[in-house]
Design an enzyme around this catalytic site. Sequence first.
Site, PDB file in Angstrom:
ATOM      1  N   TYR A  17       0.827  -1.212   0.000  1.00 30.96           N
ATOM      2  CA  TYR A  17       0.000   0.000   0.000  1.00 30.96           C
ATOM      3  C   TYR A  17       0.860   1.260   0.000  1.00 30.96           C
ATOM      4  CZ  TYR A  17      -3.565  -3.368   1.590  1.00 30.96           C
ATOM      5  OH  TYR A  17      -4.407  -4.450   1.728  1.00 30.96           O
TER       6      TYR A  17
ATOM      7  N   GLY B 206     -14.401  -6.077   2.482  1.00 32.51           N
ATOM      8  CA  GLY B 206     -15.417  -5.792   1.471  1.00 32.51           C
ATOM      9  C   GLY B 206     -16.841  -5.955   1.953  1.00 32.51           C
TER      10      GLY B 206
ATOM     11  N   LYS C 242     -17.871  -2.274  -2.044  1.00 32.45           N
ATOM     12  CA  LYS C 242     -17.498  -1.036  -2.736  1.00 32.45           C
ATOM     13  C   LYS C 242     -18.465   0.117  -2.451  1.00 32.45           C
ATOM     14  CE  LYS C 242     -15.186  -3.320  -6.632  1.00 32.45           C
ATOM     15  NZ  LYS C 242     -15.136  -3.478  -8.101  1.00 32.45           N
TER      16      LYS C 242
ATOM     17  N   LEU D 298     -23.720  -1.246  -0.844  1.00 35.01           N
ATOM     18  CA  LEU D 298     -24.693  -1.594   0.191  1.00 35.01           C
ATOM     19  C   LEU D 298     -25.012  -0.404   1.091  1.00 35.01           C
ATOM     20  CD1 LEU D 298     -23.369  -5.132   1.216  1.00 35.01           C
ATOM     21  CD2 LEU D 298     -25.291  -4.585  -0.290  1.00 35.01           C
TER      22      LEU D 298
ATOM     23  N   LYS E 240     -23.565   3.862  -2.730  1.00 33.91           N
ATOM     24  CA  LYS E 240     -23.064   3.958  -4.093  1.00 33.91           C
ATOM     25  C   LYS E 240     -24.070   3.341  -5.081  1.00 33.91           C
ATOM     26  CE  LYS E 240     -19.156   5.885  -2.996  1.00 33.91           C
ATOM     27  NZ  LYS E 240     -17.897   5.155  -2.969  1.00 33.91           N
TER      28      LYS E 240
END
Length: 301
Positions: free
Chosen positions: A52, A199, A203, A206, A209
């Site tokens: 990362y 997750g 993304k 739920l 988005k």
Amino acid sequence: MKYNTIGQSSIAVSSIGLGCMSLKGSKHKQGVELIRKAFDSGINFFDTADLYEKGFNEMLVGEAVQDFRKDIVLSTKVGNSWRADGNGWDWKASKHYIVKTVESSLSRLKTDYIDLYQLHGGTIEDPIDEIIEAFEILVDAGKIRTYGLSSIRPNVIRQYVAKSNISAVMMQYSLLDRRLEEEIAAYLLENQVSILARGAIAKGMLINKPAESFLQYSSSEVQHIIRNLNAFAKRHEVNNLTAALSFVLSNEAVTSALLGINTPLQMSEFIQIKEQIRLLSLTEKTELLSGVRALYFTEHR
């Protein structure tokens, strides 16, 4: 906040962990503050990776946790190496690489041990016995307390469970990705290996988005699942985040769900609902899954 033990280790993690990948170096001060607020809220599990931001994420996490390092569970990952030109990375899963690279992570994290060290991926073609030996060397040396695997490949997962002392497998799990329910969750539970779920909000679909096709679900199927979730949340007087996390943690194989909080507002929202997260009954799960077909792993079986 509830705390659960990882696998057969003595390491207890909060049922909600902070996935630090979403904390960006461009907002370093904010990231440090969010980690400290997460700790104050009861979160003791912080996950990062050497991949990362080319190691800068580990540095951010290391700085943020210095005052309470002994009171938390610090997790990072190994196996990917950035190319010299910074344009992508290569898979480097070998005994030599793992044993050598842990030193860089320890330095960036400003610690002399890592609680959970995970192989960041893995294929069935890897030298698995050699990789396991590397992790065991690090355990014996006190560099790491336990190790695990970050993978959604059932064939790879089975090899490590059969051959090693892994404590955990990090994998995707949500109302929109229930592939592990087919068989891998039961297999890991039977072998006393924890699932660390990532997750959980798919993304953001739920939560807020726009719905789109996801894995084997069409956009209309995703919309149906979201409607179920909306109705459930309204009926039980909770928000979608609470319901989505409650669903994930209701799988007895799941030890902790990692949440990617990256703004003060998101942290405030989490703090407000964290005590409402609970295990769902079979009837409640049935409500959420009404008219929803099961998913299966189609590759790497």
